[in-house]
Design a protein around this motif. Structure first.
Motif, PDB file in Angstrom:
ATOM      1  N   LYS A  71       0.792  -1.249  -0.146  1.00 48.13           N
ATOM      2  CA  LYS A  71      -0.097   0.100   0.000  1.00 48.13           C
ATOM      3  C   LYS A  71       0.820   1.142   0.180  1.00 48.13           C
ATOM      4  CE  LYS A  71      -3.971  -2.063   1.543  1.00 48.13           C
ATOM      5  NZ  LYS A  71      -4.929  -2.514   0.730  1.00 48.13           N
ATOM      6  N   ILE A  72       2.070   1.096   0.688  1.00 48.31           N
ATOM      7  CA  ILE A  72       2.788   2.531   0.808  1.00 48.31           C
ATOM      8  C   ILE A  72       3.541   2.567  -0.459  1.00 48.31           C
ATOM      9  CG2 ILE A  72       4.885   3.484   2.023  1.00 48.31           C
ATOM     10  CD1 ILE A  72       4.235   1.480   4.287  1.00 48.31           C
ATOM     11  N   VAL A  73       4.118   1.480  -1.118  1.00 51.10           N
ATOM     12  CA  VAL A  73       4.603   1.773  -2.451  1.00 51.10           C
ATOM     13  C   VAL A  73       3.675   2.176  -3.375  1.00 51.10           C
ATOM     14  CG1 VAL A  73       5.840   0.340  -4.465  1.00 51.10           C
ATOM     15  CG2 VAL A  73       6.229  -0.254  -2.069  1.00 51.10           C
ATOM     16  N   GLU A  74       2.445   1.776  -3.352  1.00 52.80           N
ATOM     17  CA  GLU A  74       1.426   2.409  -4.162  1.00 52.80           C
ATOM     18  C   GLU A  74       1.385   4.071  -3.988  1.00 52.80           C
ATOM     19  OE1 GLU A  74      -3.152   1.386  -4.681  1.00 52.80           O
ATOM     20  OE2 GLU A  74      -2.041  -0.315  -4.416  1.00 52.80           O
ATOM     21  N   GLU A  75       1.443   4.609  -3.064  1.00 52.23           N
ATOM     22  CA  GLU A  75       1.435   5.917  -2.814  1.00 52.23           C
ATOM     23  C   GLU A  75       2.490   6.630  -3.092  1.00 52.23           C
ATOM     24  OE1 GLU A  75      -1.537   7.061  -2.318  1.00 52.23           O
ATOM     25  OE2 GLU A  75      -2.846   5.735  -1.124  1.00 52.23           O
ATOM     26  N   VAL A  76       3.837   6.102  -2.980  1.00 54.53           N
ATOM     27  CA  VAL A  76       4.712   6.488  -3.417  1.00 54.53           C
ATOM     28  C   VAL A  76       4.992   6.725  -4.978  1.00 54.53           C
ATOM     29  CG1 VAL A  76       7.530   6.440  -3.698  1.00 54.53           C
ATOM     30  CG2 VAL A  76       6.131   5.713  -1.524  1.00 54.53           C
ATOM     31  N   LYS A  77       4.243   5.443  -5.629  1.00 55.20           N
ATOM     32  CA  LYS A  77       4.137   5.622  -7.124  1.00 55.20           C
ATOM     33  C   LYS A  77       3.107   6.930  -7.569  1.00 55.20           C
ATOM     34  CE  LYS A  77       5.355   1.042  -8.517  1.00 55.20           C
ATOM     35  NZ  LYS A  77       4.779  -0.347  -8.151  1.00 55.20           N
ATOM     36  N   ASN A  78       2.220   7.036  -6.583  1.00 54.63           N
ATOM     37  CA  ASN A  78       1.306   8.088  -6.858  1.00 54.63           C
ATOM     38  C   ASN A  78       1.922   9.409  -6.765  1.00 54.63           C
ATOM     39  OD1 ASN A  78      -0.691   6.499  -7.591  1.00 54.63           O
ATOM     40  ND2 ASN A  78      -1.471   6.415  -5.489  1.00 54.63           N
TER      41      ASN A  78
ATOM     42  N   LEU B  15      13.370  -0.578   7.040  1.00 56.42           N
ATOM     43  CA  LEU B  15      14.286  -1.613   6.301  1.00 56.42           C
ATOM     44  C   LEU B  15      13.588  -2.217   5.320  1.00 56.42           C
ATOM     45  CD1 LEU B  15      16.290  -3.226   9.337  1.00 56.42           C
ATOM     46  CD2 LEU B  15      17.203  -1.686   7.484  1.00 56.42           C
ATOM     47  N   LEU B  16      12.361  -2.648   5.484  1.00 60.32           N
ATOM     48  CA  LEU B  16      11.515  -3.363   4.372  1.00 60.32           C
ATOM     49  C   LEU B  16      11.465  -2.466   3.074  1.00 60.32           C
ATOM     50  CD1 LEU B  16       8.870  -5.187   6.440  1.00 60.32           C
ATOM     51  CD2 LEU B  16      10.717  -6.398   5.300  1.00 60.32           C
ATOM     52  N   LEU B  17      11.264  -1.398   3.506  1.00 60.11           N
ATOM     53  CA  LEU B  17      11.098  -0.275   2.185  1.00 60.11           C
ATOM     54  C   LEU B  17      12.321  -0.032   1.596  1.00 60.11           C
ATOM     55  CD1 LEU B  17       8.317   2.256   3.924  1.00 60.11           C
ATOM     56  CD2 LEU B  17       8.088   1.016   1.570  1.00 60.11           C
ATOM     57  N   GLN B  18      13.379   0.047   2.247  1.00 62.26           N
ATOM     58  CA  GLN B  18      14.731   0.193   1.614  1.00 62.26           C
ATOM     59  C   GLN B  18      14.886  -0.998   0.636  1.00 62.26           C
ATOM     60  OE1 GLN B  18      17.537   0.922   4.725  1.00 62.26           O
ATOM     61  NE2 GLN B  18      16.687   2.964   5.318  1.00 62.26           N
ATOM     62  N   ASN B  19      14.589  -2.162   1.165  1.00 63.87           N
ATOM     63  CA  ASN B  19      14.616  -3.211   0.322  1.00 63.87           C
ATOM     64  C   ASN B  19      13.983  -3.210  -1.025  1.00 63.87           C
ATOM     65  OD1 ASN B  19      16.020  -4.478   2.200  1.00 63.87           O
ATOM     66  ND2 ASN B  19      14.215  -5.931   2.833  1.00 63.87           N
ATOM     67  N   GLU B  20      12.826  -2.399  -0.963  1.00 62.82           N
ATOM     68  CA  GLU B  20      12.023  -2.032  -2.233  1.00 62.82           C
ATOM     69  C   GLU B  20      12.680  -0.886  -2.996  1.00 62.82           C
ATOM     70  OE1 GLU B  20       9.373  -4.176  -3.147  1.00 62.82           O
ATOM     71  OE2 GLU B  20       9.870  -5.168  -1.445  1.00 62.82           O
ATOM     72  N   GLY B  21      13.803  -0.467  -2.722  1.00 62.59           N
ATOM     73  CA  GLY B  21      14.490   0.578  -3.273  1.00 62.59           C
ATOM     74  C   GLY B  21      13.895   1.939  -2.966  1.00 62.59           C
ATOM     75  N   ILE B  22      13.203   1.874  -1.902  1.00 61.37           N
ATOM     76  CA  ILE B  22      12.571   3.417  -1.409  1.00 61.37           C
ATOM     77  C   ILE B  22      13.319   4.058  -0.486  1.00 61.37           C
ATOM     78  CG2 ILE B  22      10.550   4.291  -0.204  1.00 61.37           C
ATOM     79  CD1 ILE B  22       8.941   2.443  -1.882  1.00 61.37           C
ATOM     80  N   ASN B  23      13.637   5.119  -0.476  1.00 62.82           N
ATOM     81  CA  ASN B  23      14.361   6.083   0.456  1.00 62.82           C
ATOM     82  C   ASN B  23      13.581   6.252   1.594  1.00 62.82           C
ATOM     83  OD1 ASN B  23      15.808   8.068   2.048  1.00 62.82           O
ATOM     84  ND2 ASN B  23      16.561   9.146   0.024  1.00 62.82           N
ATOM     85  N   SER B  24      13.839   5.585   2.536  1.00 63.65           N
ATOM     86  CA  SER B  24      12.831   5.632   3.766  1.00 63.65           C
ATOM     87  C   SER B  24      13.755   5.715   5.180  1.00 63.65           C
ATOM     88  CB  SER B  24      11.672   4.513   3.783  1.00 63.65           C
ATOM     89  OG  SER B  24      12.495   3.267   4.218  1.00 63.65           O
ATOM     90  N   ARG B  25      13.174   6.574   6.120  1.00 67.48           N
ATOM     91  CA  ARG B  25      13.871   6.500   7.371  1.00 67.48           C
ATOM     92  C   ARG B  25      12.748   6.611   8.584  1.00 67.48           C
ATOM     93  NH1 ARG B  25      18.140   5.032   8.139  1.00 67.48           N
ATOM     94  NH2 ARG B  25      19.144   6.240   6.520  1.00 67.48           N
ATOM     95  N   SER B  26      13.351   5.693   9.609  1.00 70.53           N
ATOM     96  CA  SER B  26      12.423   5.674  10.986  1.00 70.53           C
ATOM     97  C   SER B  26      12.786   7.024  11.750  1.00 70.53           C
ATOM     98  CB  SER B  26      12.850   4.332  11.550  1.00 70.53           C
ATOM     99  OG  SER B  26      14.051   4.557  12.365  1.00 70.53           O
TER     100      SER B  26
END
Ligand code: ASP
Ligand code: MG
Length: 408
Positions: A25-32, A83-94
C-alpha cells in the motif's frame, strides 16, 4: 507534491509477512508521487507483553520508566518497516517521537500532544526521503522524557501529524473494513458505513467502539482532517469521517455500540441536602474512578439514593473509597449496593437532534424482549442504557433490527 499519512495498527504489522501488505500500500502511494508519512503501532501484542513485564518488576511502577519501556514496541516496528521499504529501493527513514519532535505534556502513560514541529521532516523530504516511518504512541515532554499517549494512542499520533503537516488525507489501516453499524461479531447483519460524521464517531469511540482512539477523532474534528478507516488486508473504500454537512442524509441512528463490563453502584439512604453529591463524587474522583452514568432519586424523608456506573475493574477501588469515606464520617449513607453484572448499550445518530420518538422506540424494543433497563443517560445525539449483561447480545440484535440498520 502533497503529503499523506498512513497509519498501520498492531495487527497490520504483526510479523514480517503481514507487513508486506502495508509495504504494497505504501509503495502504491509513492508511485502516486505522494510524500508519505507512515505511523506504526507496535507489532501484534508487543505492548501487552511490555505492560506485563513492567508489572512483573514493580507493582507500583514509576510512570516515566513505564513509558520508556512501552515506547520501545513502536521503535522496533518503525525501523523494521524502514528496512523493508529500503529493500524495495525506497528512500525511507524511521523517526522516534523525540526526533520529530512530538512535544507532549508530562502526564506519563496518558500524555497529550502539545506541539509537532514538521521542520525536520520537511527538510528530509526535500533532501530525497520518500517515506518517513514514525513510531506512533510516543512523544517527548518538555522535561525531556519519553511519554506515551495512552493505549491505542498511535491513531492520535497519526491524526496529529496529518493536522500538523496539512496532509491531504490520513488513512488508518486496521483489520476490519471500516466502521460498522455495530459489532459484526454480534449481528451478522451489521453493515459497514461509507461515511460517518466526526461527532457520531466521537460518541461511538468514547462509548466503547474500539476502532479509533477517542482523542484521534477529537483532533480530526477540530482540524478537519480527512480520515479514512481501511482494511490493510483488502482493497476497499473503508469509512470516511466527515463533517455533518457532508452527510447527504442524516440517519436517525447510525450505530449501536456497547461496553460489556460495567458495574452499577447505589448508595442508599444518602442525606438530601446541598453539597452531598459533591462530597460523594469528590471521594470517587480522588480514587481515580471513571464514573459514567449518574442518577439521583427523589427523596423520601430527606433521604435519597444515588446510583452511578463505572467499569467493572474499578468497582473494588470505588467501594473502598466510599467505605473509607463512611468510616471517616465524610459521607453518610445506609448501605452500598453493587451490581457487577451489567453492560451499557448506546445508540448514536446526528438525526436524533431533529427526530422525536427515538427514546420511546429504544425502550419499547427492549421492553418487548423483556429486558429491564437499569439506568438511562442521554446526550444530544446518543441514548445509553444499562442492562443485565446476559441480555447484551439480544438487546443489540433487536435494536439493530428495530432501527433498520442493516438497510443502510
Ligand atoms: N501499541 C500501543 C497499544 O497497544 C499503541 C497503539 O497500538 O495504538 O496500545
Ligand atoms: Mg488501535
Amino acid at each position: 507534491m502533497s503529503t499523506i499519512v498512513m497509519k498501520f495498527g498492531g495487527t497490520s504489522v504483526a510479523d514480517l509477512n503481514i507487513m508486506q501488505n502495508a509495504i504494497l500500500k505504501i509503495v502504491e502511494e509513492v508511485k502516486n508521487k505522494k510524500k508519505v508519512i507512515v505511523v506504526v503501532s507496535a507489532m501484534g501484542s508487543t505492548t501487552d507483553h511490555l505492560v506485563r513485564k513492567v508489572k512483573e518488576v514493580s507493582a507500583i511502577y514509576d510512570a516515566r520508566e513505564y513509558d520508556a519501556i512501552l515506547s520501545t514496541g513502536e521503535n522496533i516496528s518503525a525501523s523494521i518497516m524502514a528496512l523493508l521499504l529500503q529493500n524495495e529501493g525506497i528512500n525511507s527513514r524511521s523517526w522516534q517521537g523525540w526526533q520529530i519532535p512530538i512535544i507532549t505534556t508530562d502526564n506519563h502513560s496518558n500524555a497529550r500532544i502539545l506541539d509537532i514541529s514538521t521542520k525536520n521532516l520537511e527538510k528530509r523530504f526535500t533532501n530525497g526521503m520518500q517515506v518517513a516511518i514514525v513510531a506512533g504512541f510516543q512523544g517527548i515532554s518538555n522535561k525531556n522524557r519519553i511519554t506515551t499517549l495512552g493505549r491505542g494512542g498511535s491513531d492520535t499520533s497519526a491524526v496529529a501529524l496529518a493536522a500538523a503537516i496539512c496532509a491531504e488525507r490520513c488513512d488508518i489501516y486496521t483489520d476490519v473494513d471500516g466502521i460498522y453499524t455495530t459489532d459484526p461479531r454480534i449481528t451478522a447483519s451489521a453493515k459497514k458505513l461509507d461515511k460517518i460524521s466526526y461527532e457520531e464517531m466521537l460518541e461511538l469511540a468514547s462509548l466503547g467502539a474500539k476502532v479509533l482512539h477517542t482523542r484521534s477523532v477529537e483532533l480530526a474534528m477540530q482540524y478537519k482532517v480527512k480520515v479514512r478507516v481501511l482494511n490493510s488486508f483488502k482493497k476497499g473504500s473503508g469509512t470516511l469521517l466527515c463533517d455533518e454537512e457532508d452527510m447527504m442524509e442524516k440517519k436517525v441512528v447510525s450505530g449501536i455500540t456497547f461496553s460489556k463490563n460495567e458495574a452499577k453502584l447505589t448508595l442508599l439512604g444518602v442525606k438530601d441536602k446541598p453539597g452531598v453529591a459533591g462530597i460523594v463524587f469528590d471521594c470517587l474522583s480522588r480514587a481515580n474512578i471513571n464514573v459514567d452514568m449518574i442518577i439521583q432519586n427523589i427523596s423520601d424523608n430527606d433521604l435519597t439514593d444515588v446510583t452511578f456506573s463505572c467499569p467493572t475493574d474499578q468497582v473494588d477501588m470505588a467501594k473502598e473509597s466510599l467505605e473509607e469515606g463512611k468510616k471517616n464520617n465524610i459521607i453518610e449513607y445506609r448501605k452500598l449496593d453493587v451490581d457487577r453484572q451489567v453492560s451499557k448499550i448506546s445508540i448514536v445518530g446526528i438525526g436524533m437532534r431533529s427526530h422525536s420518538g427515538i427514546a420511546k422506540k429504544m425502550f419499547k424494543t427492549l421492553g418487548d424482549e423483556n429486558i429491564n433497563i437499569k439506568v438511562i443517560s442521554t446526550s444530544e445525539i446518543k441514548i445509553s442504557v444499562l442492562l443485565e449483561r446476559k441480555y447484551l447480545e439480544l438487546a443489540i440484535q433487536s435494536l439493530h433490527e428495530a432501527f433498520e440498520l442493516s438497510k443502510v
